[in-house]
Design an enzyme around this catalytic site. Structure first.
Site, PDB file in Angstrom:
ATOM      1  N   HIS A 140      56.364  22.428  36.976  1.00 59.94           N
ATOM      2  CA  HIS A 140      55.921  21.061  36.705  1.00 59.94           C
ATOM      3  C   HIS A 140      56.200  20.713  35.254  1.00 59.94           C
ATOM      4  O   HIS A 140      55.730  21.433  34.355  1.00 59.94           O
ATOM      5  CB  HIS A 140      54.418  20.932  36.994  1.00 59.94           C
ATOM      6  CG  HIS A 140      54.055  21.222  38.426  1.00 59.94           C
ATOM      7  ND1 HIS A 140      53.938  22.516  38.907  1.00 59.94           N
ATOM      8  CD2 HIS A 140      53.827  20.398  39.468  1.00 59.94           C
ATOM      9  CE1 HIS A 140      53.637  22.462  40.200  1.00 59.94           C
ATOM     10  NE2 HIS A 140      53.561  21.193  40.579  1.00 59.94           N
TER      11      HIS A 140
ATOM     12  N   HIS B 210      59.092  12.426  44.806  1.00 58.46           N
ATOM     13  CA  HIS B 210      57.811  13.127  44.961  1.00 58.46           C
ATOM     14  C   HIS B 210      56.726  12.145  45.399  1.00 58.46           C
ATOM     15  O   HIS B 210      55.539  12.405  45.190  1.00 58.46           O
ATOM     16  CB  HIS B 210      57.446  13.818  43.643  1.00 58.46           C
ATOM     17  CG  HIS B 210      56.442  14.924  43.785  1.00 58.46           C
ATOM     18  ND1 HIS B 210      56.423  15.807  44.841  1.00 58.46           N
ATOM     19  CD2 HIS B 210      55.403  15.311  42.978  1.00 58.46           C
ATOM     20  CE1 HIS B 210      55.435  16.674  44.674  1.00 58.46           C
ATOM     21  NE2 HIS B 210      54.795  16.384  43.566  1.00 58.46           N
TER      22      HIS B 210
ATOM     23  N   HIS C 245      51.165  10.732  45.500  1.00 66.63           N
ATOM     24  CA  HIS C 245      50.916  12.179  45.527  1.00 66.63           C
ATOM     25  C   HIS C 245      49.819  12.566  46.515  1.00 66.63           C
ATOM     26  O   HIS C 245      48.957  13.397  46.234  1.00 66.63           O
ATOM     27  CB  HIS C 245      50.560  12.670  44.110  1.00 66.63           C
ATOM     28  CG  HIS C 245      50.886  14.128  43.884  1.00 66.63           C
ATOM     29  ND1 HIS C 245      49.992  15.146  44.129  1.00 66.63           N
ATOM     30  CD2 HIS C 245      52.014  14.736  43.447  1.00 66.63           C
ATOM     31  CE1 HIS C 245      50.548  16.317  43.824  1.00 66.63           C
ATOM     32  NE2 HIS C 245      51.785  16.093  43.417  1.00 66.63           N
TER      33      HIS C 245
ATOM     34  N   ASP D 277      58.213  19.201  39.079  1.00 67.23           N
ATOM     35  CA  ASP D 277      57.511  18.130  39.787  1.00 67.23           C
ATOM     36  C   ASP D 277      56.601  17.311  38.872  1.00 67.23           C
ATOM     37  O   ASP D 277      56.206  17.769  37.800  1.00 67.23           O
ATOM     38  CB  ASP D 277      56.614  18.734  40.878  1.00 67.23           C
ATOM     39  CG  ASP D 277      57.395  19.218  42.078  1.00 67.23           C
ATOM     40  OD1 ASP D 277      58.630  19.335  41.986  1.00 67.23           O
ATOM     41  OD2 ASP D 277      56.756  19.499  43.111  1.00 67.23           O
TER      42      ASP D 277
END
Ligand code: NI
Length: 282
Positions: free
Chosen positions: A238, A144, A148, A94
């Site tokens: 990530h 994504h 955020h 991510d």
């Protein structure tokens, strides 16, 4: 007996010469030709036999010929994907792409492994070439969002805006709309489900949280990813942390040592249902 004594004296003389005298010194007196002693070198013999055998193989087997000097102590496990993907597990990254993503893509290519990248719109827009490389090398690109935020705290219109902005950045870079949404923090609800469905995206949740953002230690990341992995699972990492990117080889090798094969989400779930939350394949 006398000849042997003379030879020994010559050898001792030679040995006593200063180290700097590299040029072969003239022998002070004739040295008899002693028979050359033939000590068998077992390792050389074995290598010669092995090479003779390999040279006798037909050419089509030539690619299986090992390089003679490149010996790795423990060879890394090879890809293990079963034909029904029953041993597949999805590794997902991510928040990128970042300056570390190329390194991660290199590792994946070297290992013949696949992953999914859940990208943020600003990063995708800044590095469309990285998304195109992901696409060309068979990885899944997921959405994504744009900023955020916790989508479950937003009004429906704002959720839709976040999803559309993320998808638009991916489509601008790759020409394809994403089929996956990863809600930031895993924060989802019925409103998010509905917006994901409208936008044609399934929600990629996870079964293994490596906590790599908190625990900046490659060994811990690897251990968390591998020990928690089960067939059909989804592992969360990530690609904005060097410790995570550096752990990728260990993760891939560790999964394969468990009989699991790291694949993209599109391989794990070939036909995702828009609006549905996937915590694993099922
Ligand atoms: Ni995130």
């Amino acid at each position: 007996m006398r000849r042997l004594a003379a030879a020994t004296a010559a050898l001792l003389l030679t040995a006593a010469l200063p180290v700097s005298a590299h040029a072969a010194p003239a022998a002070p007196f004739p040295v008899p030709n002693l028979p050359q002693m033939q000590l068998p070198n077992l390792q050389q013999e074995a290598e010669k036999l092995n090479n003779d055998f390999l040279n006798s193989l037909p050419p089509e087997l030539g690619s299986s010929r090992p390089a003679p000097q490149k010996r790795t102590p423990s060879p890394a496990p090879a890809p293990t994907q079963k034909s029904d993907c029953s041993n597949c597990v999805a590794i997902t990254y991510d928040d990128g792409p970042s300056t570390l993503t190329n390194q991660l893509l290199d590792t994946l290519r070297e290992k013949h492994a696949h992953a999914s990248f859940m990208v943020l719109a600003p990063n995708a827009t800044a590095h469309p070439e990285l998304l195109r490389r992901m696409q060309a090398e068979g990885h899944t690109i997921g959405n994504h969002t744009n900023t955020h935020r916790e989508l479950n705290k937003l009004a429906a219109g704002d959720v839709d805006g976040e999803i559309k902005a993320g998808a638009g950045a991916i489509k601008a870079a790759t020409g394809q709309s994403p089929r996956w949404l990863r809600p930031p923090y895993g924060a989802t609800n019925g409103t998010v489900d509905a917006a994901a469905k409208t936008n044609g995206q399934a929600e990629a949740m996870w079964s293994v949280d490596t906590l790599d953002w908190k625990d900046r230690n490659s060994e811990h990341v690897c251990s968390a990813a591998v020990s928690g992995a089960q067939p059909g699972g989804i592992i969360l990492m990530h690609d904005i942390h060097a410790t995570t990117v550096n752990a990728a080889s260990c993760v891939i090798d560790g999964l394969r040592a468990k009989g699991l094969e790291p694949v993209s989400l599109d391989t794990l779930v070939p036909n995702p249902q828009p609006g549905k939350q996937y915590y694993s394949r099922g």
